[in-house]
Scaffold this active site. Structure first.
Site, mmCIF file in Angstrom:
data_model
loop_
_atom_site.group_PDB
_atom_site.id
_atom_site.type_symbol
_atom_site.label_atom_id
_atom_site.label_comp_id
_atom_site.label_asym_id
_atom_site.label_seq_id
_atom_site.Cartn_x
_atom_site.Cartn_y
_atom_site.Cartn_z
ATOM 1 N N ARG A 44 0.845 -1.193 0.000
ATOM 2 C CA ARG A 44 0.000 0.000 0.000
ATOM 3 C C ARG A 44 0.884 1.247 0.000
ATOM 4 N NH1 ARG A 44 -2.866 3.492 3.981
ATOM 5 N NH2 ARG A 44 -1.528 2.505 5.510
ATOM 6 N N SER A 113 -12.390 -3.510 -3.159
ATOM 7 C CA SER A 113 -12.949 -3.084 -1.877
ATOM 8 C C SER A 113 -14.448 -2.874 -2.009
ATOM 9 C CB SER A 113 -12.307 -1.770 -1.429
ATOM 10 O OG SER A 113 -10.948 -1.934 -1.147
ATOM 11 N N LYS A 142 -6.528 4.768 6.270
ATOM 12 C CA LYS A 142 -7.085 5.305 5.040
ATOM 13 C C LYS A 142 -7.138 4.254 3.938
ATOM 14 C CE LYS A 142 -5.643 10.097 5.885
ATOM 15 N NZ LYS A 142 -5.144 9.902 7.221
#
Length: 216
Positions: A44, A113, A142
């Site tokens: 990420r 997601s 986040k």
């Protein structure tokens, strides 16, 4: 597809996040998680620029390949291709699943997601291999979508009932609450700080994996 590349076999999923690592390097955290039996790693590091993420991705690719563990890249299809990752994880505002698969090839793992049943079913209809569902519990991270107070395990159950691909719960999950997420229908759990911020990431991974395995 080998067993490790089958999302239905994933119990524990590490999403990297240097901001939670207490100054330790991400490859060190990942190496410890791999030693603890993590099933999949997602690069990420949204705070890093593309060049830094590329170089980090190459290091993680070596680590995960040696451990026969899939490497997934968050959001960026181009970066996933550049580091020879096994796949990409897409948010609701990212490229469509079919575009990602066209760019990465038919064997790429494509996750999406989702925080609602509608988002989940749309992703599966588009060809998603697995879903990241959350945030299950309240979180400041986040990397997850949904209500910051958490969508709860009832939503996990609703999504799992509505789709025929694995759902991975994410958001505010640790060894203390992971069992409830899996018992609701998730195939496994994805975590950031539960491993990255742990004093001993290997032991934290082992504990989380044991909890999820027992719940399954």
């Amino acid at each position: 597809m080998n067993t490790t590349s089958d999302p239905s076999s994933w119990r524990t999923y590490l999403v990297t996040g240097a901001e939670h690592s207490a100054g330790r390097e991400t490859p060190t955290i990942v190496a410890d998680a791999l030693a603890g039996g993590i099933d999949v790693v997602q690069l990420r590091e949204k705070g890093a620029d593309a060049r830094s993420r590329y170089h980090l991705g190459r290091r993680l690719r070596d680590l995960t390949a040696n451990a026969d563990v899939p490497l997934i890249v968050n959001d960026r299809v181009d970066l996933a291709a550049a580091v020879d990752a096994d796949g990409v994880h897409l948010g609701q505002a990212d490229l469509p699943v079919e575009v990602a698969r066209e760019r990465l090839g038919p064997d790429a793992i494509v996750g999406v997601s989702a925080s609602t049943v509608a988002e989940a079913t749309a992703a599966v209809d588009a060809g998603a291999d697995y879903l990241g569902v959350g945030a299950v519990y309240g979180t400041d991270s986040k990397d997850v979508s949904g209500d910051r107070d958490g969508i709860g395990t009832d939503r996990i159950a609703a999504v799992a009932d509505a789709v025929d691909v694995p759902a991975v719960g994410i958001g505010g999950i640790d060894a203390g609450n992971a069992a409830s997420v899996v018992e609701a229908g998730a195939a496994g759990v994805a975590v950031v700080s539960a491993i990255t911020a742990a004093e001993d990431p290997q032991a934290a991974t082992e504990s989380l994996r044991e909890v999820v395995s027992d719940a399954r």
